[in-house]
Design a protein around this motif. Structure first.
Motif, PDB file in Angstrom:
ATOM      1  N   ASN A 177       0.669  -1.017   0.406  1.00  0.00           N
ATOM      2  CA  ASN A 177       0.153   0.032   0.012  1.00  0.00           C
ATOM      3  C   ASN A 177       0.816   1.651   0.187  1.00  0.00           C
ATOM      4  OD1 ASN A 177      -2.054  -1.115   0.134  1.00  0.00           O
ATOM      5  ND2 ASN A 177      -1.870  -1.718   2.398  1.00  0.00           N
ATOM      6  N   ARG A 221      -3.622  11.401 -11.920  1.00  0.00           N
ATOM      7  CA  ARG A 221      -3.856  10.173 -10.976  1.00  0.00           C
ATOM      8  C   ARG A 221      -3.656   9.650 -12.460  1.00  0.00           C
ATOM      9  NH1 ARG A 221      -8.533   6.510  -9.708  1.00  0.00           N
ATOM     10  NH2 ARG A 221      -8.427   5.894 -11.896  1.00  0.00           N
ATOM     11  N   ASP A 261      -4.550   3.148 -14.333  1.00  0.00           N
ATOM     12  CA  ASP A 261      -5.711   3.281 -13.806  1.00  0.00           C
ATOM     13  C   ASP A 261      -5.921   1.723 -13.044  1.00  0.00           C
ATOM     14  OD1 ASP A 261      -7.073   5.215 -14.980  1.00  0.00           O
ATOM     15  OD2 ASP A 261      -7.276   4.455 -16.858  1.00  0.00           O
ATOM     16  N   VAL A 262      -6.735   1.248 -12.431  1.00  0.00           N
ATOM     17  CA  VAL A 262      -6.635  -0.456 -12.395  1.00  0.00           C
ATOM     18  C   VAL A 262      -5.788  -1.335 -12.818  1.00  0.00           C
ATOM     19  CG1 VAL A 262      -8.137  -1.960 -10.510  1.00  0.00           C
ATOM     20  CG2 VAL A 262      -7.855   0.274  -9.397  1.00  0.00           C
ATOM     21  N   LEU A 285       3.042   7.403 -11.186  1.00  0.00           N
ATOM     22  CA  LEU A 285       1.925   6.938 -10.985  1.00  0.00           C
ATOM     23  C   LEU A 285       0.370   8.426 -10.609  1.00  0.00           C
ATOM     24  CD1 LEU A 285       2.688   4.140  -8.086  1.00  0.00           C
ATOM     25  CD2 LEU A 285       2.733   3.917 -10.867  1.00  0.00           C
ATOM     26  N   ALA A 286       1.016   9.257  -9.582  1.00  0.00           N
ATOM     27  CA  ALA A 286       0.052  10.341  -9.813  1.00  0.00           C
ATOM     28  C   ALA A 286       1.216  11.137  -8.716  1.00  0.00           C
ATOM     29  CB  ALA A 286      -0.687   9.825  -8.423  1.00  0.00           C
ATOM     30  N   VAL A 302      -1.794  -2.565 -10.715  1.00  0.00           N
ATOM     31  CA  VAL A 302      -2.429  -1.858  -9.705  1.00  0.00           C
ATOM     32  C   VAL A 302      -3.485  -2.515  -9.303  1.00  0.00           C
ATOM     33  CG1 VAL A 302      -3.394   0.449  -9.760  1.00  0.00           C
ATOM     34  CG2 VAL A 302      -1.001   0.784 -10.973  1.00  0.00           C
ATOM     35  N   TRP A 304      -7.360   1.650  -5.868  1.00  0.00           N
ATOM     36  CA  TRP A 304      -7.013   3.367  -6.017  1.00  0.00           C
ATOM     37  C   TRP A 304      -8.138   3.513  -4.747  1.00  0.00           C
ATOM     38  CZ3 TRP A 304      -3.241   6.269  -7.602  1.00  0.00           C
ATOM     39  CH2 TRP A 304      -2.681   6.220  -8.444  1.00  0.00           C
ATOM     40  N   ASN A 305      -7.530   4.520  -3.915  1.00  0.00           N
ATOM     41  CA  ASN A 305      -7.966   5.103  -2.239  1.00  0.00           C
ATOM     42  C   ASN A 305      -8.366   6.626  -2.000  1.00  0.00           C
ATOM     43  OD1 ASN A 305      -7.849   1.887  -1.022  1.00  0.00           O
ATOM     44  ND2 ASN A 305      -6.089   2.332  -1.439  1.00  0.00           N
ATOM     45  N   GLU A 354      -8.381  10.256  -4.731  1.00  0.00           N
ATOM     46  CA  GLU A 354      -8.543  10.794  -6.389  1.00  0.00           C
ATOM     47  C   GLU A 354      -8.159  12.024  -7.023  1.00  0.00           C
ATOM     48  OE1 GLU A 354      -9.889   9.029  -8.903  1.00  0.00           O
ATOM     49  OE2 GLU A 354     -10.378   7.309  -7.990  1.00  0.00           O
ATOM     50  N   VAL A 407      -2.556   5.516  -0.398  1.00  0.00           N
ATOM     51  CA  VAL A 407      -3.062   6.179  -1.889  1.00  0.00           C
ATOM     52  C   VAL A 407      -3.436   4.654  -2.676  1.00  0.00           C
ATOM     53  CG1 VAL A 407      -2.884   8.049  -3.344  1.00  0.00           C
ATOM     54  CG2 VAL A 407      -1.376   8.209  -1.803  1.00  0.00           C
ATOM     55  N   VAL A 408      -2.374   3.906  -3.506  1.00  0.00           N
ATOM     56  CA  VAL A 408      -2.603   3.036  -3.689  1.00  0.00           C
ATOM     57  C   VAL A 408      -2.460   1.588  -3.893  1.00  0.00           C
ATOM     58  CG1 VAL A 408      -0.463   3.683  -5.200  1.00  0.00           C
ATOM     59  CG2 VAL A 408      -1.806   2.518  -6.496  1.00  0.00           C
TER      60      VAL A 408
END
Length: 354
Positions: free
Chosen positions: A56, A68, A71-72, A82-83, A173, A176-177, A179, A190-191
């Motif tokens: 995590n 972001r 995607d998942v 990633l972000a 991935v 995602w937790n 946005e 976060v991811v």
């Protein structure tokens, strides 16, 4: 006289033929081929395929998420962006640190020049020792301040780099937790990243069953949508404490193989079985109760006739029975229609039925 004698013989023969019972009709029956069970089923449970190693990940600094980028379900290589966070605060801190560094560098130039002048005056005998000591002390202090300012610049640069979230290993991935636009704290999850190289099966087992699992338990793992995709598995770990709501404990199974169809998140069906002493299981309709005895009807495949045989029942359910003995592996037994059979009666059955 000769016709009368012949007629008498014919009447006698006719009377004898009427007293003989007619042959039993060929009766169609349902049958099964006996197969001894060498494994005992302990249950079937649903689960899914997960990565053994998951992490995590979050930002090392706080701020507002600016973008972001994946995607998942995306497979990412090491170093993938990633972000990102809004870097305005960190950029300002870096500029401030760089300004302080420039200021200290200018002060260092003056401190070096002052120390050189005082040293020259002291060497000619016109300078005081106290002035030289003060100049040299100021030089050392300024040098230390310069090292501190450089460290502050490096730290500010690191803080700016921390506004970019990158992975350090190949991963997938899985969740995602947060946005874009959301404000997060340093270290907040976060991811979720999963390493796809090592997979395992994850199921929830009843707490009562876990305590009774034998050491030689066998796990058969198959994909729910494609049962042909299957393998065996062994226990890697079981949670020591049951969940209070479901009274189940999560079990993680090490797969003997990892078929291509076992992708992360694949729904699976896990069957538990254990080796046992071979036993015979038959449908309940194959039994017949006569004079307090339990028997079955065994078919002679060559003569296509049936014969009764007494058996001992170990256990029974609403639809099946387990026999202790009385029938051998490979024999064919009538599974329906036993109440209308007679010993030696000819039957018609499907030899391909199992």
């Amino acid at each position: 006289m000769k016709p009368i004698w012949a007629l008498s013989i014919g009447l006698v023969l006719s009377a004898c033929s009427k007293n003989e019972p007619p042959p039993a009709p060929v009766r169609p029956v349902l049958s099964i081929k006996v197969e001894a069970l060498s494994e005992e089923g302990l249950g079937r449970f649903a689960g899914n395929i997960q990565a053994r190693y998951e992490s995590n990940t979050g930002f090392r600094v706080g701020g507002r998420i600016a973008s972001r980028n994946v995607d998942v379900g995306t497979e990412v290589e090491p170093g993938t962006l990633l972000a990102t966070l809004d870097p305005t605060d960190q950029q300002n801190q870096l500029r401030s640190a760089q300004g302080d560094l420039a200021k200290i560098q200018a002060q260092l130039i003056n401190a070096k020049a002052s120390a050189l002048r005082q040293q020259a005056l002291f060497d000619r005998g016109v300078g005081a020792q106290a002035h030289l000591d003060a100049a040299q002390t100021d030089l050392k202090t300024t040098q230390a301040s310069l090292d501190q300012a450089r460290a502050a610049v490096d730290q500010a640069r690191d803080q700016l780099a921390y506004t970019e979230l990158r992975n350090d290993h190949k991963a997938v991935v899985t969740a995602w937790n947060a946005e874009a636009g959301q404000v997060v704290q340093a270290g907040q999850q976060v991811v979720t990243l999963a390493q796809p190289d090592i997979k395992e099966a994850v199921i929830d087992l009843p707490n009562t069953l876990v305590d009774q699992l034998p050491k030689d338990v066998v796990f058969q793992v198959a994909a729910q949508l494609d049962p042909k995709t299957n393998t065996t598995a062994t226990i890697r770990e079981i949670e020591p404490q049951a969940q209070s709501a479901t009274r189940t404990r999560r079990a993680r199974l090490t797969l003997a193989e990892s078929p291509p169809g076992f992708r992360l998140g694949t729904a699976i069906s896990v069957t538990l079985s254990s080796a046992i002493k071979p036993k015979i299981e038959l449908p309940l309709t194959a039994l017949q109760e006569v004079d307090g005895k339990t028997r079955i009807w065994v078919i002679d495949p060559q003569n296509k006739t049936v014969a009764p045989r007494d058996v001992e029942v170990l256990s029974r359910t609403d639809s099946t029975v387990v026999l202790a003995d009385g029938v051998k592996n490979g024999e064919r037994v009538v599974s329906a229609g036993v109440n209308s059979l007679k010993p030696g009666q000819t039957v018609k059955f499907d030899e391909d039925s199992q």
